[in-house]
Motif scaffolding. Structure first.
Motif, PDB file in Angstrom:
ATOM      1  N   SER A  73       8.616  93.537  -9.496  1.00 33.23           N
ATOM      2  CA  SER A  73       7.708  93.009 -10.228  1.00 33.23           C
ATOM      3  C   SER A  73       8.056  92.587 -11.475  1.00 33.23           C
ATOM      4  N   ALA A  74       7.277  91.724 -12.104  1.00 32.87           N
ATOM      5  CA  ALA A  74       7.600  91.063 -13.398  1.00 32.87           C
ATOM      6  C   ALA A  74       9.220  90.588 -13.332  1.00 32.87           C
ATOM      7  N   ALA A  75       9.325  89.668 -12.186  1.00 28.58           N
ATOM      8  CA  ALA A  75      10.709  89.274 -12.035  1.00 28.58           C
ATOM      9  C   ALA A  75      11.283  88.252 -12.715  1.00 28.58           C
ATOM     10  N   VAL A  88      15.030  89.210  -0.834  1.00 25.48           N
ATOM     11  CA  VAL A  88      14.402  89.462  -2.171  1.00 25.48           C
ATOM     12  C   VAL A  88      13.237  88.756  -2.524  1.00 25.48           C
ATOM     13  N   VAL A  89      12.002  89.512  -2.872  1.00 24.87           N
ATOM     14  CA  VAL A  89      10.693  88.747  -3.210  1.00 24.87           C
ATOM     15  C   VAL A  89      10.439  89.213  -4.504  1.00 24.87           C
ATOM     16  N   GLY A  90       9.933  88.440  -5.346  1.00 27.59           N
ATOM     17  CA  GLY A  90       9.439  88.651  -6.869  1.00 27.59           C
ATOM     18  C   GLY A  90       8.090  88.138  -7.031  1.00 27.59           C
ATOM     19  N   SER A  91       7.369  88.749  -7.866  1.00 27.56           N
ATOM     20  CA  SER A  91       6.041  88.762  -8.346  1.00 27.56           C
ATOM     21  C   SER A  91       6.204  88.239 -10.021  1.00 27.56           C
ATOM     22  N   ALA A  92       5.295  87.373 -10.362  1.00 22.65           N
ATOM     23  CA  ALA A  92       5.472  86.704 -11.733  1.00 22.65           C
ATOM     24  C   ALA A  92       3.746  86.311 -12.094  1.00 22.65           C
ATOM     25  N   GLY A  93       3.694  85.784 -13.253  1.00 20.51           N
ATOM     26  CA  GLY A  93       2.648  85.648 -13.757  1.00 20.51           C
ATOM     27  C   GLY A  93       1.993  84.056 -13.854  1.00 20.51           C
ATOM     28  N   SER A  94       2.711  83.223 -13.461  1.00 18.84           N
ATOM     29  CA  SER A  94       2.468  81.725 -13.498  1.00 18.84           C
ATOM     30  C   SER A  94       3.404  80.989 -12.416  1.00 18.84           C
ATOM     31  N   LYS A  95       2.775  79.641 -12.080  1.00 20.23           N
ATOM     32  CA  LYS A  95       3.293  78.717 -11.328  1.00 20.23           C
ATOM     33  C   LYS A  95       4.894  78.458 -11.763  1.00 20.23           C
ATOM     34  N   GLU A  96       5.070  78.186 -13.035  1.00 20.10           N
ATOM     35  CA  GLU A  96       6.200  77.887 -13.434  1.00 20.10           C
ATOM     36  C   GLU A  96       7.384  78.836 -13.459  1.00 20.10           C
ATOM     37  N   LYS A  97       6.929  80.108 -13.370  1.00 24.62           N
ATOM     38  CA  LYS A  97       7.947  81.346 -13.491  1.00 24.62           C
ATOM     39  C   LYS A  97       8.028  81.463 -11.767  1.00 24.62           C
ATOM     40  N   VAL A  98       7.189  81.292 -10.985  1.00 21.73           N
ATOM     41  CA  VAL A  98       7.280  81.371  -9.450  1.00 21.73           C
ATOM     42  C   VAL A  98       8.413  80.307  -9.089  1.00 21.73           C
ATOM     43  N   ASP A  99       8.282  79.130  -9.789  1.00 22.29           N
ATOM     44  CA  ASP A  99       9.278  78.087  -9.161  1.00 22.29           C
ATOM     45  C   ASP A  99      10.622  78.361  -9.658  1.00 22.29           C
ATOM     46  N   LEU A 100      10.806  79.003 -10.752  1.00 24.50           N
ATOM     47  CA  LEU A 100      11.920  79.453 -11.329  1.00 24.50           C
ATOM     48  C   LEU A 100      12.597  80.658 -10.553  1.00 24.50           C
ATOM     49  N   GLU A 111      11.615  84.692  -1.858  1.00 24.65           N
ATOM     50  CA  GLU A 111      10.196  84.325  -2.186  1.00 24.65           C
ATOM     51  C   GLU A 111       9.568  84.821  -3.398  1.00 24.65           C
ATOM     52  N   ALA A 112       8.590  84.235  -3.884  1.00 29.29           N
ATOM     53  CA  ALA A 112       7.850  84.549  -5.112  1.00 29.29           C
ATOM     54  C   ALA A 112       6.598  84.424  -4.907  1.00 29.29           C
ATOM     55  N   PHE A 113       5.752  85.060  -5.683  1.00 28.19           N
ATOM     56  CA  PHE A 113       4.202  84.871  -5.687  1.00 28.19           C
ATOM     57  C   PHE A 113       3.769  85.245  -7.170  1.00 28.19           C
ATOM     58  N   ASN A 114       2.670  84.338  -7.353  1.00 32.56           N
ATOM     59  CA  ASN A 114       1.941  84.644  -8.482  1.00 32.56           C
ATOM     60  C   ASN A 114       0.790  85.662  -8.263  1.00 32.56           C
ATOM     61  N   TYR A 115       1.060  86.642  -9.042  1.00 34.12           N
ATOM     62  CA  TYR A 115      -0.036  87.796  -8.612  1.00 34.12           C
ATOM     63  C   TYR A 115      -1.540  87.623  -9.156  1.00 34.12           C
ATOM     64  N   ASN A 120       6.553  84.223 -22.748  1.00 35.88           N
ATOM     65  CA  ASN A 120       8.045  83.933 -22.540  1.00 35.88           C
ATOM     66  C   ASN A 120       8.225  83.581 -21.104  1.00 35.88           C
ATOM     67  N   VAL A 121       9.288  82.774 -21.261  1.00 39.16           N
ATOM     68  CA  VAL A 121      10.075  82.516 -19.761  1.00 39.16           C
ATOM     69  C   VAL A 121      11.390  83.077 -20.022  1.00 39.16           C
TER      70      VAL A 121
END
Length: 347
Positions: free
Chosen positions: A164-166, A185-197, A206-210, A336-337
């Motif tokens: 989380s907060a990946a 590995v899967v991560g969660s983040a809080g924006s589309k930009e961060k998920v794409d990164l 994989e990653a998703f926007n919580y 922050n990114v």
């Protein structure tokens, strides 16, 4: 601006970011202020074994929010903010450090600091990487990721890892350590930009926007249909509750932080702890100081990966000491990114 009759008495201006008073709720820029009329002598006091340093980079970290509450480890109202940073030794009263040495560790949010407790200062030996890395990948967050993942979680190739907060200072490294080991590995983040990164630059599977998930349990089941072996906990609250429903037998949880709880007057409860019993889940909290003794071993692992381009590190650098309050407060709304750093001065 400088004054004094010789180098031993040289006194210079010393801008500082001052902590105003204890904070409740979300921190604000107005909880700190820039003091511009301070001065400091560029000489360690006679008989001191401390260091006088010029601060180069300051680290903004979520744990600092807890030090803004009244506790045994609080920041001192009316004094400079204290956190991790990178600095250059201007004068030394300690035989382990010399003038000109570069160090990382705890320092003040000011242009120059007198550091009297040098026990937890690390001398920077490898300068073929950006110095700012010693606020992140080669400093406290990097060692945190290393200790939490390798020492607490005891990972194995092929295991299922959730972070989380990946995209933060620690999470981005945990995910890459796990990928290098051969984990899913899967991560969660809080924006589309961060998920794409996470997916495209940091190579998470994989990653998703919580924020877009109304049901976190369902989201985790979508990405982990067979369950989670390792959860690296940076968030707490509802995310932890959902993870507990999805842990595999003998899973491990490294409790590094709980940023969702730091600004709440009344922390959220966790309701699914009984699942730890059924699944024999091992959950352990830790702090970076637990693993200071492993710092040389950590460098042996990470430096070659940096040199070979196997690990990418994202930084978000704010320029000028005066930008510090906004940079720190921005952590808690996800502005922050990557690793949030404040550039105070060039070497």
């Amino acid at each position: 601006m400088a004054s004094g009759g010789g180098d031993d008495e040289l006194e210079v201006s010393n801008k500082q970011v001052i902590f105003k008073d204890y904070v409740s709720g979300f921190p604000k820029e107005s909880d700190m202020y820039l003091k511009t009329n301070g001065t400091i002598k560029l000489k360690v006091p006679e008989g001191s074994n401390g260091l006088l340093v010029k601060n180069l980079y300051l680290s903004c970290d979520p744990y600092m929010r807890n030090r803004m509450k009244k506790s045994t480890d609080s920041l001192v109202p009316g004094s400079p903010i204290v956190g991790f940073g990178v600095a250059k030794v201007v004068d030394s009263g300690n035989p382990k450090f010399r003038k000109g040495d570069l160090v990382w560790g705890r320092t003040g949010w000011e242009e120059y600091s007198l550091i009297t407790d040098v026990q937890d200062l690390f001398k920077i030996e490898h300068t073929d990487v950006p110095l700012s890395y010693y606020t992140g990948i080669l400093g406290m967050p990097g060692l945190t990721a290393y200790g939490g993942f390798y020492e607490v979680c005891s990972p194995k190739k092929g295991e299922y890892v959730f972070v989380s907060a990946a995209s933060g200072a620690v999470g981005q490294l945990v995910g890459q350590f796990a990928k290098l080991l051969g984990c899913y590995v899967v991560g969660s983040a809080g924006s589309k930009e961060k998920v794409d990164l996470l997916k495209n630059k940091l190579k998470f599977d994989e990653a998703f926007n919580y924020k877009e998930e109304s049901d976190l349990d369902a989201a985790l089941k979508r990405y982990f249909p067979e369950g989670i072996d390792i959860y690296f906990e940076n968030v707490g609250g509802k995310m932890l509750d959902a993870v507990l429903l999805n842990m595999r037998t003998h899973g491990r949880i490294a409790v590094c932080g709980m940023i969702s709880q730091y600004n709440l007057e009344k922390p959220e409860g966790v309701y699914n702890l009984t699942h730890m019993i059924y699944k024999r889940v091992h959950m352990k909290a830790f702090v970076v100081f637990d693993y200071y003794h492993l710092y040389p071993k950590f460098l042996d692992l990470v430096l070659p990966h940096i040199a070979e381009g196997n690990i990418v590190y994202l930084e978000d650098i704010a320029e000028g000491l005066e930008s510090g309050p906004a940079a720190l407060v921005g952590l808690f709304s996800g502005l922050n990114v990557g690793k949030q750093v404040v550039l105070v001065a060039q070497e």
